[in-house]
Design a protein around this motif. Structure first.
Motif, PDB file in Angstrom:
ATOM      1  N   ALA A 136       7.099 -24.955 -34.948  1.00 54.01           N
ATOM      2  CA  ALA A 136       5.720 -25.362 -35.250  1.00 54.01           C
ATOM      3  C   ALA A 136       5.437 -26.811 -34.845  1.00 54.01           C
ATOM      4  O   ALA A 136       4.278 -27.189 -34.678  1.00 54.01           O
ATOM      5  CB  ALA A 136       5.439 -25.170 -36.740  1.00 54.01           C
ATOM      6  N   TYR A 137       6.497 -27.605 -34.699  1.00 53.49           N
ATOM      7  CA  TYR A 137       6.316 -29.035 -34.377  1.00 53.49           C
ATOM      8  C   TYR A 137       7.141 -29.431 -33.154  1.00 53.49           C
ATOM      9  O   TYR A 137       7.962 -30.350 -33.222  1.00 53.49           O
ATOM     10  CB  TYR A 137       6.709 -29.905 -35.578  1.00 53.49           C
ATOM     11  CG  TYR A 137       5.815 -29.723 -36.786  1.00 53.49           C
ATOM     12  CD1 TYR A 137       4.688 -30.532 -36.965  1.00 53.49           C
ATOM     13  CD2 TYR A 137       6.091 -28.749 -37.740  1.00 53.49           C
ATOM     14  CE1 TYR A 137       3.869 -30.376 -38.076  1.00 53.49           C
ATOM     15  CE2 TYR A 137       5.272 -28.575 -38.848  1.00 53.49           C
ATOM     16  CZ  TYR A 137       4.164 -29.391 -39.008  1.00 53.49           C
ATOM     17  OH  TYR A 137       3.345 -29.240 -40.101  1.00 53.49           O
ATOM     18  N   PRO A 138       6.904 -28.749 -32.019  1.00 54.86           N
ATOM     19  CA  PRO A 138       7.764 -28.997 -30.842  1.00 54.86           C
ATOM     20  C   PRO A 138       7.658 -30.422 -30.302  1.00 54.86           C
ATOM     21  O   PRO A 138       8.581 -30.897 -29.641  1.00 54.86           O
ATOM     22  CB  PRO A 138       7.253 -27.979 -29.806  1.00 54.86           C
ATOM     23  CG  PRO A 138       5.876 -27.639 -30.235  1.00 54.86           C
ATOM     24  CD  PRO A 138       5.854 -27.762 -31.729  1.00 54.86           C
ATOM     25  N   THR A 139       6.541 -31.103 -30.582  1.00 51.76           N
ATOM     26  CA  THR A 139       6.384 -32.446 -30.016  1.00 51.76           C
ATOM     27  C   THR A 139       7.008 -33.526 -30.899  1.00 51.76           C
ATOM     28  O   THR A 139       7.073 -34.685 -30.502  1.00 51.76           O
ATOM     29  CB  THR A 139       4.889 -32.776 -29.808  1.00 51.76           C
ATOM     30  OG1 THR A 139       4.232 -32.686 -31.073  1.00 51.76           O
ATOM     31  CG2 THR A 139       4.252 -31.790 -28.825  1.00 51.76           C
ATOM     32  N   TYR A 140       7.455 -33.136 -32.083  1.00 51.82           N
ATOM     33  CA  TYR A 140       8.095 -34.124 -32.958  1.00 51.82           C
ATOM     34  C   TYR A 140       9.564 -34.252 -32.588  1.00 51.82           C
ATOM     35  O   TYR A 140      10.329 -33.298 -32.719  1.00 51.82           O
ATOM     36  CB  TYR A 140       7.921 -33.753 -34.432  1.00 51.82           C
ATOM     37  CG  TYR A 140       6.526 -34.040 -34.919  1.00 51.82           C
ATOM     38  CD1 TYR A 140       6.240 -35.178 -35.653  1.00 51.82           C
ATOM     39  CD2 TYR A 140       5.476 -33.179 -34.599  1.00 51.82           C
ATOM     40  CE1 TYR A 140       4.947 -35.455 -36.076  1.00 51.82           C
ATOM     41  CE2 TYR A 140       4.179 -33.444 -35.009  1.00 51.82           C
ATOM     42  CZ  TYR A 140       3.921 -34.581 -35.753  1.00 51.82           C
ATOM     43  OH  TYR A 140       2.639 -34.856 -36.161  1.00 51.82           O
ATOM     44  N   LYS A 141       9.934 -35.428 -32.086  1.00 46.99           N
ATOM     45  CA  LYS A 141      11.302 -35.628 -31.611  1.00 46.99           C
ATOM     46  C   LYS A 141      12.071 -36.482 -32.599  1.00 46.99           C
ATOM     47  O   LYS A 141      11.487 -37.310 -33.276  1.00 46.99           O
ATOM     48  CB  LYS A 141      11.268 -36.298 -30.229  1.00 46.99           C
ATOM     49  CG  LYS A 141      10.480 -35.520 -29.191  1.00 46.99           C
ATOM     50  CD  LYS A 141      11.204 -34.257 -28.788  1.00 46.99           C
ATOM     51  CE  LYS A 141      10.323 -33.409 -27.859  1.00 46.99           C
ATOM     52  NZ  LYS A 141      10.809 -32.049 -27.651  1.00 46.99           N
ATOM     53  N   PRO A 142      13.377 -36.373 -32.666  1.00 48.61           N
ATOM     54  CA  PRO A 142      14.196 -35.465 -31.882  1.00 48.61           C
ATOM     55  C   PRO A 142      14.163 -34.028 -32.409  1.00 48.61           C
ATOM     56  O   PRO A 142      14.053 -33.812 -33.618  1.00 48.61           O
ATOM     57  CB  PRO A 142      15.605 -36.047 -32.064  1.00 48.61           C
ATOM     58  CG  PRO A 142      15.568 -36.669 -33.419  1.00 48.61           C
ATOM     59  CD  PRO A 142      14.181 -37.193 -33.594  1.00 48.61           C
ATOM     60  N   SER A 143      14.274 -33.081 -31.502  1.00 47.12           N
ATOM     61  CA  SER A 143      14.493 -31.702 -31.898  1.00 47.12           C
ATOM     62  C   SER A 143      15.894 -31.605 -32.509  1.00 47.12           C
ATOM     63  O   SER A 143      16.793 -32.352 -32.125  1.00 47.12           O
ATOM     64  CB  SER A 143      14.384 -30.813 -30.660  1.00 47.12           C
ATOM     65  OG  SER A 143      14.936 -29.545 -30.943  1.00 47.12           O
ATOM     66  N   LEU A 144      16.045 -30.691 -33.446  1.00 46.60           N
ATOM     67  CA  LEU A 144      17.373 -30.533 -34.074  1.00 46.60           C
ATOM     68  C   LEU A 144      18.110 -29.314 -33.524  1.00 46.60           C
ATOM     69  O   LEU A 144      19.139 -28.909 -34.069  1.00 46.60           O
ATOM     70  CB  LEU A 144      17.232 -30.458 -35.592  1.00 46.60           C
ATOM     71  CG  LEU A 144      16.704 -31.750 -36.242  1.00 46.60           C
ATOM     72  CD1 LEU A 144      16.409 -31.531 -37.719  1.00 46.60           C
ATOM     73  CD2 LEU A 144      17.689 -32.904 -36.070  1.00 46.60           C
ATOM     74  N   LEU A 145      17.559 -28.734 -32.449  1.00 54.22           N
ATOM     75  CA  LEU A 145      18.282 -27.676 -31.733  1.00 54.22           C
ATOM     76  C   LEU A 145      18.476 -28.137 -30.292  1.00 54.22           C
ATOM     77  O   LEU A 145      17.541 -28.652 -29.676  1.00 54.22           O
ATOM     78  CB  LEU A 145      17.482 -26.368 -31.756  1.00 54.22           C
ATOM     79  CG  LEU A 145      17.581 -25.528 -33.024  1.00 54.22           C
ATOM     80  CD1 LEU A 145      16.583 -24.374 -32.978  1.00 54.22           C
ATOM     81  CD2 LEU A 145      19.000 -24.998 -33.237  1.00 54.22           C
ATOM     82  N   PRO A 146      19.672 -27.966 -29.746  1.00 57.69           N
ATOM     83  CA  PRO A 146      19.900 -28.372 -28.362  1.00 57.69           C
ATOM     84  C   PRO A 146      19.060 -27.521 -27.408  1.00 57.69           C
ATOM     85  O   PRO A 146      18.644 -26.417 -27.767  1.00 57.69           O
ATOM     86  CB  PRO A 146      21.397 -28.147 -28.155  1.00 57.69           C
ATOM     87  CG  PRO A 146      21.841 -27.278 -29.269  1.00 57.69           C
ATOM     88  CD  PRO A 146      20.873 -27.415 -30.391  1.00 57.69           C
ATOM     89  N   LEU A 155      12.673 -32.636 -42.146  1.00 58.96           N
ATOM     90  CA  LEU A 155      11.345 -33.268 -42.128  1.00 58.96           C
ATOM     91  C   LEU A 155      11.463 -34.766 -41.862  1.00 58.96           C
ATOM     92  O   LEU A 155      10.726 -35.330 -41.042  1.00 58.96           O
ATOM     93  CB  LEU A 155      10.642 -33.042 -43.475  1.00 58.96           C
ATOM     94  CG  LEU A 155      10.133 -31.631 -43.764  1.00 58.96           C
ATOM     95  CD1 LEU A 155       9.765 -31.489 -45.248  1.00 58.96           C
ATOM     96  CD2 LEU A 155       8.926 -31.289 -42.885  1.00 58.96           C
ATOM     97  N   GLU A 156      12.409 -35.409 -42.544  1.00 56.80           N
ATOM     98  CA  GLU A 156      12.582 -36.856 -42.406  1.00 56.80           C
ATOM     99  C   GLU A 156      13.147 -37.242 -41.044  1.00 56.80           C
ATOM    100  O   GLU A 156      12.697 -38.195 -40.427  1.00 56.80           O
ATOM    101  CB  GLU A 156      13.492 -37.387 -43.528  1.00 56.80           C
ATOM    102  CG  GLU A 156      12.812 -37.458 -44.886  1.00 56.80           C
ATOM    103  CD  GLU A 156      11.681 -38.493 -44.910  1.00 56.80           C
ATOM    104  OE1 GLU A 156      11.781 -39.515 -44.213  1.00 56.80           O
ATOM    105  OE2 GLU A 156      10.699 -38.260 -45.637  1.00 56.80           O
ATOM    106  N   GLU A 157      14.126 -36.489 -40.560  1.00 58.44           N
ATOM    107  CA  GLU A 157      14.735 -36.797 -39.260  1.00 58.44           C
ATOM    108  C   GLU A 157      13.690 -36.753 -38.154  1.00 58.44           C
ATOM    109  O   GLU A 157      13.745 -37.519 -37.207  1.00 58.44           O
ATOM    110  CB  GLU A 157      15.855 -35.801 -38.934  1.00 58.44           C
ATOM    111  CG  GLU A 157      17.144 -36.011 -39.711  1.00 58.44           C
ATOM    112  CD  GLU A 157      17.963 -37.215 -39.222  1.00 58.44           C
ATOM    113  OE1 GLU A 157      17.735 -37.699 -38.092  1.00 58.44           O
ATOM    114  OE2 GLU A 157      18.831 -37.677 -39.996  1.00 58.44           O
ATOM    115  N   ARG A 158      12.738 -35.809 -38.291  1.00 55.45           N
ATOM    116  CA  ARG A 158      11.786 -35.589 -37.206  1.00 55.45           C
ATOM    117  C   ARG A 158      10.444 -36.271 -37.451  1.00 55.45           C
ATOM    118  O   ARG A 158       9.554 -36.226 -36.607  1.00 55.45           O
ATOM    119  CB  ARG A 158      11.614 -34.085 -36.979  1.00 55.45           C
ATOM    120  CG  ARG A 158      12.967 -33.435 -36.643  1.00 55.45           C
ATOM    121  CD  ARG A 158      12.852 -32.007 -36.241  1.00 55.45           C
ATOM    122  NE  ARG A 158      11.998 -31.848 -35.086  1.00 55.45           N
ATOM    123  CZ  ARG A 158      11.140 -30.837 -34.930  1.00 55.45           C
ATOM    124  NH1 ARG A 158      11.029 -29.912 -35.850  1.00 55.45           N
ATOM    125  NH2 ARG A 158      10.400 -30.772 -33.851  1.00 55.45           N
TER     126      ARG A 158
END
Ligand code: GSH
Length: 256
Positions: free
Chosen positions: A100-110, A47-50
């Motif tokens: 659910a939050y694809p627009t919140y970057k960075p994604s944590l999956l490559p 949550l914090e990273e993104r």
């Protein structure tokens, strides 16, 4: 208290308390959190990273309160309520945040499918090998059991470290593989102080990786004061904890 485990410090402290204070406003996503729990910290780090907006609510999962059991029949933290529907299981929750939050970057999956699958293979290794050995070592009551668990833990950590491209698992970017490991890395000092664990014995690669990960801001800002955590670990160290995880390991099963 029904169980001594219920007597844990009631709220987050230190840096984690500051983070909690910043997440009190109502949001689409309610994070039902236990400040002390490493599974819980995975979700908190994601949550914090993104930078995903969330409302933090502290819950003591050992009380098994009916209202909480309605959200999660297992009665475990972490639990999330998203638009009034409940979800649980730390790995599922971290994946859910990606979806659910694809627009919140960075994604944590490559983005590359092979790399995504590789991340998931090594998350599976963390679940099945690394964490089981970690918990067995924590709870070991004699030298033979401790030696066996410690050696399994070093083996699991060395194998994982060999997959780390550096500085993080997939390279420059943090990914869910790192997030799944970070809370236990941040608690390794417990094993160092009480179970003869030595980071360097898992290899120089593990040691450098573990130091990098435990110093990451999202890990530091979701970590409470060590003395509050120690009270909880003291019960595991004398093998008196009654959590689901403790009972599973005691009877030779995998943690739930
Ligand atoms: N597999 C679960 C996950 O990944 O979310 C494990 C969660 C878990 O074990 N949480 C612990 C808990 O809620 C706290 S660290 N324990 C309550 C109990 O054992 O009764």
């Amino acid at each position: 208290a029904r169980l001594p485990d219920e007597n844990i410090h009631p709220v987050a402290t230190g840096r984690a308390a500051e983070t909690v204070a910043q997440h009190q406003d109502p949001q689409d996503l309610v994070f039902w959190s236990g400040w002390f729990c490493p599974f819980n910290q995975r979700v908190w780090i994601a949550l914090e990273e993104r930078g995903i907006p969330y409302q933090y609510k502290e819950v003591n999962p050992y009380k098994k309160e009916p209202q909480f059991l309605m959200l999660n029949p297992k009665g475990l933290v972490p639990t999330v309520e998203y638009q009034d529907k409940a979800l649980y299981e730390s790995i599922v929750l971290c994946e859910f945040l990606e979806d659910a939050y694809p627009t919140y970057k960075p994604s944590l999956l490559p983005s590359d499918p092979y790399e995504r699958a590789r991340v998931r293979i090594w998350i599976d290794h963390v679940t099945k090998n690394m964490l089981q050995a970690w918990q067995r070592l924590l709870m070991a009551q004699d030298k033979a059991k401790a030696d066996a668990a410690r050696s399994d833990l070093y083996d699991a950590q060395r194998k994982f470290a060999a997959q780390v491209k550096g500085p993080y698992f997939v390279g420059e970017a943090l990914s869910l593989a790192d997030v799944m490991v970070a809370p236990w890395v941040a608690r390794e000092y417990v094993l160092e102080q009480h179970r003869g664990y030595d980071r360097a014995a898992a290899g120089g690669e593990w040691k450098a990786y573990a130091e990098r990960l435990s110093g990451r801001e999202s890990v530091v800002k979701t970590t409470s004061e060590a003395d509050k955590l120690q009270v909880i670990y003291d019960r595991y160290l004398v093998d008196e904890a009654q959590s689901e995880a403790a009972r599973a390991i005691r009877s030779g099963h995998m943690m739930p």
